[in-house]
Design a protein around this motif. Sequence first.
Motif, PDB file in Angstrom:
ATOM      1  N   GLU A 110     -15.516   8.018  13.656  1.00 26.55           N
ATOM      2  CA  GLU A 110     -14.527   8.683  12.817  1.00 26.55           C
ATOM      3  C   GLU A 110     -13.399   7.710  12.499  1.00 26.55           C
ATOM      4  O   GLU A 110     -13.362   6.587  13.020  1.00 26.55           O
ATOM      5  CB  GLU A 110     -13.998   9.937  13.497  1.00 26.55           C
ATOM      6  CG  GLU A 110     -13.402   9.723  14.868  1.00 26.55           C
ATOM      7  CD  GLU A 110     -12.996  11.041  15.500  1.00 26.55           C
ATOM      8  OE1 GLU A 110     -12.121  11.703  14.940  1.00 26.55           O
ATOM      9  OE2 GLU A 110     -13.574  11.393  16.549  1.00 26.55           O
ATOM     10  N   ALA A 111     -12.459   8.141  11.643  1.00 24.70           N
ATOM     11  CA  ALA A 111     -11.436   7.246  11.113  1.00 24.70           C
ATOM     12  C   ALA A 111     -10.594   6.595  12.207  1.00 24.70           C
ATOM     13  O   ALA A 111     -10.313   5.392  12.156  1.00 24.70           O
ATOM     14  CB  ALA A 111     -10.550   7.996  10.134  1.00 24.70           C
ATOM     15  N   SER A 112     -10.158   7.370  13.197  1.00 21.44           N
ATOM     16  CA  SER A 112      -9.328   6.793  14.260  1.00 21.44           C
ATOM     17  C   SER A 112     -10.103   5.749  15.050  1.00 21.44           C
ATOM     18  O   SER A 112      -9.570   4.695  15.412  1.00 21.44           O
ATOM     19  CB  SER A 112      -8.811   7.896  15.183  1.00 21.44           C
ATOM     20  OG  SER A 112      -9.881   8.609  15.774  1.00 21.44           O
ATOM     21  N   GLY A 113     -11.382   6.011  15.320  1.00 21.36           N
ATOM     22  CA  GLY A 113     -12.216   5.045  16.018  1.00 21.36           C
ATOM     23  C   GLY A 113     -12.461   3.798  15.195  1.00 21.36           C
ATOM     24  O   GLY A 113     -12.581   2.692  15.737  1.00 21.36           O
ATOM     25  N   ASP A 114     -12.516   3.956  13.882  1.00 21.57           N
ATOM     26  CA  ASP A 114     -12.689   2.814  12.983  1.00 21.57           C
ATOM     27  C   ASP A 114     -11.501   1.864  13.095  1.00 21.57           C
ATOM     28  O   ASP A 114     -11.667   0.641  13.133  1.00 21.57           O
ATOM     29  CB  ASP A 114     -12.838   3.331  11.548  1.00 21.57           C
ATOM     30  CG  ASP A 114     -13.132   2.243  10.543  1.00 21.57           C
ATOM     31  OD1 ASP A 114     -13.893   1.311  10.872  1.00 21.57           O
ATOM     32  OD2 ASP A 114     -12.600   2.322   9.420  1.00 21.57           O
ATOM     33  N   VAL A 115     -10.297   2.413  13.162  1.00 19.14           N
ATOM     34  CA  VAL A 115      -9.096   1.588  13.324  1.00 19.14           C
ATOM     35  C   VAL A 115      -9.112   0.890  14.678  1.00 19.14           C
ATOM     36  O   VAL A 115      -8.823  -0.304  14.793  1.00 19.14           O
ATOM     37  CB  VAL A 115      -7.819   2.439  13.163  1.00 19.14           C
ATOM     38  CG1 VAL A 115      -6.579   1.612  13.465  1.00 19.14           C
ATOM     39  CG2 VAL A 115      -7.733   3.011  11.748  1.00 19.14           C
ATOM     40  N   VAL A 119       6.028  15.102   5.036  1.00 17.11           N
ATOM     41  CA  VAL A 119       4.669  14.571   5.148  1.00 17.11           C
ATOM     42  C   VAL A 119       3.728  15.646   5.678  1.00 17.11           C
ATOM     43  O   VAL A 119       4.034  16.336   6.653  1.00 17.11           O
ATOM     44  CB  VAL A 119       4.645  13.344   6.074  1.00 17.11           C
ATOM     45  CG1 VAL A 119       3.205  12.914   6.370  1.00 17.11           C
ATOM     46  CG2 VAL A 119       5.410  12.189   5.439  1.00 17.11           C
ATOM     47  N   LEU A 120       2.580  15.761   5.027  1.00 14.31           N
ATOM     48  CA  LEU A 120       1.521  16.681   5.456  1.00 14.31           C
ATOM     49  C   LEU A 120       0.299  15.852   5.835  1.00 14.31           C
ATOM     50  O   LEU A 120      -0.143  15.001   5.064  1.00 14.31           O
ATOM     51  CB  LEU A 120       1.153  17.646   4.326  1.00 14.31           C
ATOM     52  CG  LEU A 120       2.305  18.436   3.709  1.00 14.31           C
ATOM     53  CD1 LEU A 120       1.807  19.208   2.497  1.00 14.31           C
ATOM     54  CD2 LEU A 120       2.920  19.376   4.719  1.00 14.31           C
ATOM     55  N   MET A 121      -0.248  16.097   7.026  1.00 18.05           N
ATOM     56  CA  MET A 121      -1.409  15.338   7.494  1.00 18.05           C
ATOM     57  C   MET A 121      -2.509  16.308   7.911  1.00 18.05           C
ATOM     58  O   MET A 121      -2.498  16.846   9.023  1.00 18.05           O
ATOM     59  CB  MET A 121      -1.007  14.428   8.654  1.00 18.05           C
ATOM     60  CG  MET A 121       0.100  13.454   8.273  1.00 18.05           C
ATOM     61  SD  MET A 121       0.465  12.222   9.553  1.00 18.05           S
ATOM     62  CE  MET A 121      -0.992  11.175   9.454  1.00 18.05           C
ATOM     63  N   PRO A 122      -3.496  16.541   7.021  1.00 18.53           N
ATOM     64  CA  PRO A 122      -4.536  17.534   7.294  1.00 18.53           C
ATOM     65  C   PRO A 122      -5.742  17.009   8.058  1.00 18.53           C
ATOM     66  O   PRO A 122      -6.682  17.756   8.295  1.00 18.53           O
ATOM     67  CB  PRO A 122      -4.948  17.966   5.884  1.00 18.53           C
ATOM     68  CG  PRO A 122      -4.763  16.724   5.068  1.00 18.53           C
ATOM     69  CD  PRO A 122      -3.575  16.013   5.651  1.00 18.53           C
ATOM     70  N   GLY A 123      -5.736  15.730   8.439  1.00 12.83           N
ATOM     71  CA  GLY A 123      -6.858  15.195   9.196  1.00 12.83           C
ATOM     72  C   GLY A 123      -7.762  14.302   8.371  1.00 12.83           C
ATOM     73  O   GLY A 123      -7.601  14.164   7.158  1.00 12.83           O
ATOM     74  N   SER A 124      -8.726  13.700   9.040  1.00  8.96           N
ATOM     75  CA  SER A 124      -9.621  12.739   8.394  1.00  8.96           C
ATOM     76  C   SER A 124     -11.011  13.294   8.134  1.00  8.96           C
ATOM     77  O   SER A 124     -11.805  12.676   7.441  1.00  8.96           O
ATOM     78  CB  SER A 124      -9.739  11.482   9.269  1.00  8.96           C
ATOM     79  OG  SER A 124     -10.245  11.813  10.549  1.00  8.96           O
ATOM     80  N   ARG A 125     -11.316  14.447   8.704  1.00  4.04           N
ATOM     81  CA  ARG A 125     -12.639  15.037   8.518  1.00  4.04           C
ATOM     82  C   ARG A 125     -12.629  16.014   7.342  1.00  4.04           C
ATOM     83  O   ARG A 125     -11.644  16.717   7.107  1.00  4.04           O
ATOM     84  CB  ARG A 125     -13.093  15.783   9.772  1.00  4.04           C
ATOM     85  CG  ARG A 125     -13.193  14.925  11.022  1.00  4.04           C
ATOM     86  CD  ARG A 125     -13.650  15.772  12.195  1.00  4.04           C
ATOM     87  NE  ARG A 125     -13.755  15.015  13.428  1.00  4.04           N
ATOM     88  CZ  ARG A 125     -12.799  14.904  14.337  1.00  4.04           C
ATOM     89  NH1 ARG A 125     -11.641  15.521  14.135  1.00  4.04           N
ATOM     90  NH2 ARG A 125     -12.976  14.207  15.435  1.00  4.04           N
ATOM     91  N   VAL A 126     -13.742  16.084   6.628  1.00  4.31           N
ATOM     92  CA  VAL A 126     -13.857  17.009   5.498  1.00  4.31           C
ATOM     93  C   VAL A 126     -13.639  18.444   5.954  1.00  4.31           C
ATOM     94  O   VAL A 126     -12.942  19.228   5.298  1.00  4.31           O
ATOM     95  CB  VAL A 126     -15.231  16.857   4.811  1.00  4.31           C
ATOM     96  CG1 VAL A 126     -15.409  17.922   3.732  1.00  4.31           C
ATOM     97  CG2 VAL A 126     -15.375  15.466   4.197  1.00  4.31           C
TER      98      VAL A 126
END
Length: 379
Positions: free
Chosen positions: A10-15, A190-197
């Motif tokens: 997932e995105a966090s693991g990619d970083v 700021v709105l952060m809805p997550g990285s997953r669809v």
Amino acid sequence: MTKIFIIAGEASGDVLGYRLMTALRALRPGLEFSGIGGARMAEAGLVSLFPMQELALMGLAEILPRVLHLKARLRQTVQAIAAQKPDIVLTIDSPGFTLRVLKAVGANGPKRVHYVAPQVWAWRQERVKHFPGLWDELICLLPFEPDFFAPHGLHPVFAGHPVLESGADKGDAARFLARHRLGPEAVPVVLMPGSRVTETKRLLPVFRETLALLAPHVPNLAPVLAAAPGIADAVAAYTANWPHKPVIVRDVQERYDAFAAARAALTKSGTSTLELAMAGVPMAVTYQVNPVSAWFGRRLIKVPHVAMINLLAKRALVPELLQEQCHPEILAATLLHLLRDDEAAAAQRAGYAEALASLHAPEGTPSHAAAKAVLSVLG
């Protein structure tokens, strides 16, 4: 040449994978990487076996329809490891997939390291009994994790949290405001809805109505929506007709610039809470999953908080508005309180510093410490 098969889901693991690959090469030039990752790991030269986004699923109701496809990807991954014969298999978070890979590889295969401890200390603690034999070393990000895993013979090492290397506290507010033609009277939220669809589909409608309720009370409201790279276009299309159209932030540096300008934030739980804390942004945490997943989760969770910043602070430093409380009226009222009450915002900021101090590596940067731990397994 030393070969490392590295997997992020997932995105966090990619970083994390990008930073770890960079740190590993700095310590031992000439390493060869293969495996599964996203855009950031591609920047470090990884050619992904298949699109990482296929693994970024969460919750029973979201995973069940994809079980057969995930099993096929698991077989493909294990076959690739067998064919390439790497010196080490390095898995990052995403335990639903990565731990199955480690089990399939087995103790007679290459060395195995898992980066980011499974959060079994938070829920279903009995699962820890299934972990012995899965890895040669477990690299932990949180300071309290080694004490939980060590009694089970799971070889934990605390390396610190790489969020401290992110630059989340070094954004440029003036640059962000100028780029988007926002005047000094603007009130960026700021709105952060997550990285997953699945996350964004569930949270974006709630955020839309939250803005509609908040706007009449904040005349110069400037909503900013931080979208993960893989789904940014879909988010932009979805929000194009919103009455209060947000600025869509797509890359990491612009996100941190937005943090520097932000007066408040509404975010899903996870690493984003630590990034916002680094930037000193007053926040509320919200999340909503399928009701079936929520029903199971409430009966299994063993910790008093879900927001990482609250766990580190050991108290409810920021509001957690989950499931039924993930409601536009509640969210709007909470944001308005943070925007209007300077003391409430200041209290959050004061708690951030103490919580984040516990995340420093024993020596050097967290990624450097993690890289040293990996290389110690290689010998």
